[in-house]
Motif scaffolding. Sequence first.
Motif, mmCIF file in Angstrom:
data_model
loop_
_atom_site.group_PDB
_atom_site.id
_atom_site.type_symbol
_atom_site.label_atom_id
_atom_site.label_comp_id
_atom_site.label_asym_id
_atom_site.label_seq_id
_atom_site.Cartn_x
_atom_site.Cartn_y
_atom_site.Cartn_z
ATOM 1 N N ILE A 1 -6.164 -10.736 -6.582
ATOM 2 C CA ILE A 1 -5.995 -10.084 -5.307
ATOM 3 C C ILE A 1 -7.244 -9.940 -4.865
ATOM 4 N N PRO A 2 -8.302 -8.922 -5.382
ATOM 5 C CA PRO A 2 -8.034 -7.966 -6.160
ATOM 6 C C PRO A 2 -7.628 -6.753 -5.282
ATOM 7 N N SER A 3 -6.814 -5.802 -6.027
ATOM 8 C CA SER A 3 -6.294 -4.594 -5.532
ATOM 9 C C SER A 3 -6.750 -3.456 -6.305
ATOM 10 N N PRO A 4 -7.611 -2.644 -5.643
ATOM 11 C CA PRO A 4 -7.877 -1.259 -6.351
ATOM 12 C C PRO A 4 -6.566 -0.535 -6.590
ATOM 13 N N HIS A 5 -5.869 -0.091 -5.562
ATOM 14 C CA HIS A 5 -4.639 0.629 -5.614
ATOM 15 C C HIS A 5 -3.962 0.109 -6.818
ATOM 16 N N TYR B 1 2.870 -5.948 -2.132
ATOM 17 C CA TYR B 1 2.669 -4.707 -2.159
ATOM 18 C C TYR B 1 1.196 -4.264 -1.893
ATOM 19 N N SER B 2 0.328 -5.088 -2.644
ATOM 20 C CA SER B 2 -1.060 -4.892 -2.714
ATOM 21 C C SER B 2 -1.775 -5.298 -1.331
ATOM 22 N N ARG B 3 -1.334 -6.558 -0.734
ATOM 23 C CA ARG B 3 -1.799 -7.131 0.682
ATOM 24 C C ARG B 3 -1.506 -6.148 1.610
ATOM 25 N N ALA B 4 -0.142 -5.456 1.586
ATOM 26 C CA ALA B 4 0.166 -4.691 2.686
ATOM 27 C C ALA B 4 -0.599 -3.247 2.574
ATOM 28 N N LEU B 5 -0.821 -2.914 1.578
ATOM 29 C CA LEU B 5 -1.777 -1.719 1.261
ATOM 30 C C LEU B 5 -3.220 -2.107 1.927
ATOM 31 N N ARG B 6 -3.710 -3.143 1.549
ATOM 32 C CA ARG B 6 -5.214 -3.515 1.944
ATOM 33 C C ARG B 6 -5.012 -3.704 3.410
ATOM 34 N N ALA B 7 -4.057 -4.355 3.984
ATOM 35 C CA ALA B 7 -3.924 -4.696 5.604
ATOM 36 C C ALA B 7 -3.992 -3.582 6.234
ATOM 37 N N LEU B 8 -3.379 -2.395 5.814
ATOM 38 C CA LEU B 8 -3.361 -0.986 6.238
ATOM 39 C C LEU B 8 -4.381 -0.357 6.072
ATOM 40 N N MET C 1 -6.816 5.141 7.473
ATOM 41 C CA MET C 1 -5.638 4.531 7.816
ATOM 42 C C MET C 1 -5.315 4.812 9.063
ATOM 43 N N ILE C 2 -4.787 3.970 9.749
ATOM 44 C CA ILE C 2 -4.748 4.125 11.242
ATOM 45 C C ILE C 2 -3.224 4.363 11.549
ATOM 46 N N VAL C 3 -2.439 4.087 10.705
ATOM 47 C CA VAL C 3 -0.932 4.494 10.792
ATOM 48 C C VAL C 3 -0.759 5.989 10.181
ATOM 49 N N ARG C 4 0.063 6.729 10.758
ATOM 50 C CA ARG C 4 0.250 8.101 10.834
ATOM 51 C C ARG C 4 1.801 8.273 9.947
ATOM 52 N N PRO C 5 1.475 8.407 8.728
ATOM 53 C CA PRO C 5 2.999 8.924 7.943
ATOM 54 C C PRO C 5 3.148 10.270 8.061
#
Length: 192
Positions: free
Chosen positions: A73-77, A161-168, A1-5
């Motif tokens: 979607i499919p969304s594993p998360h 929500y799922s697509r945001a997680l996949r995009a990131l 994940m490139i973003v840094r929480p």
Amino acid sequence: MIVRPPSETEAEGVVAELYAEDLSDDGVVFSHTKAMAINPEAERAFEALIGAIVPSIGLRVYELATLGAARGIPSPHCLLAHGRKALRAGVFDEAQLERVAVDYGDAGLSEADAAVMRFAERVSTDAAGMTDADSQALRDQGFSDRQIVDIALAAAARNYYSRALRALAVPVDRMPGLSARLSTALLTPMRD
């Protein structure tokens, strides 16, 4: 994940609250929580949206819609997280959840439950092709206008929500409380 929480030691305010909720429930801060903590106001707004949806349809229908949308979607998360939520909430026992995960059409669900999953899955795979016939299938199972709207909102919210997680490229965490066998079953759509 490139973003840094923010790290757990840097977390303050709403971010610290989000992290504390994961820690108190599971002893770990999940990757999806960390990613969404970069914009904690959006995370809380999402939670408020879900809070406005669930009362009319109940937790069972909400989880069915969520799992149906996550399959499409499919969304594993979300397949793992909401499989576990459904299990913890008593929506399914482990054997039934495994059957639902592998093939909800052959899992012994009621016609109403299967209709919810079909509708939600279609929201994820072909929302532009949906017609009144899709909503009519829910109405034929006794769902009210408000419930039909809220089922559509539950599925659409899962897509958001799922697509945001996949995009990131948020890593998929191991989900405490799920057996390896159930985790594998929940991830069946990832192999289809």
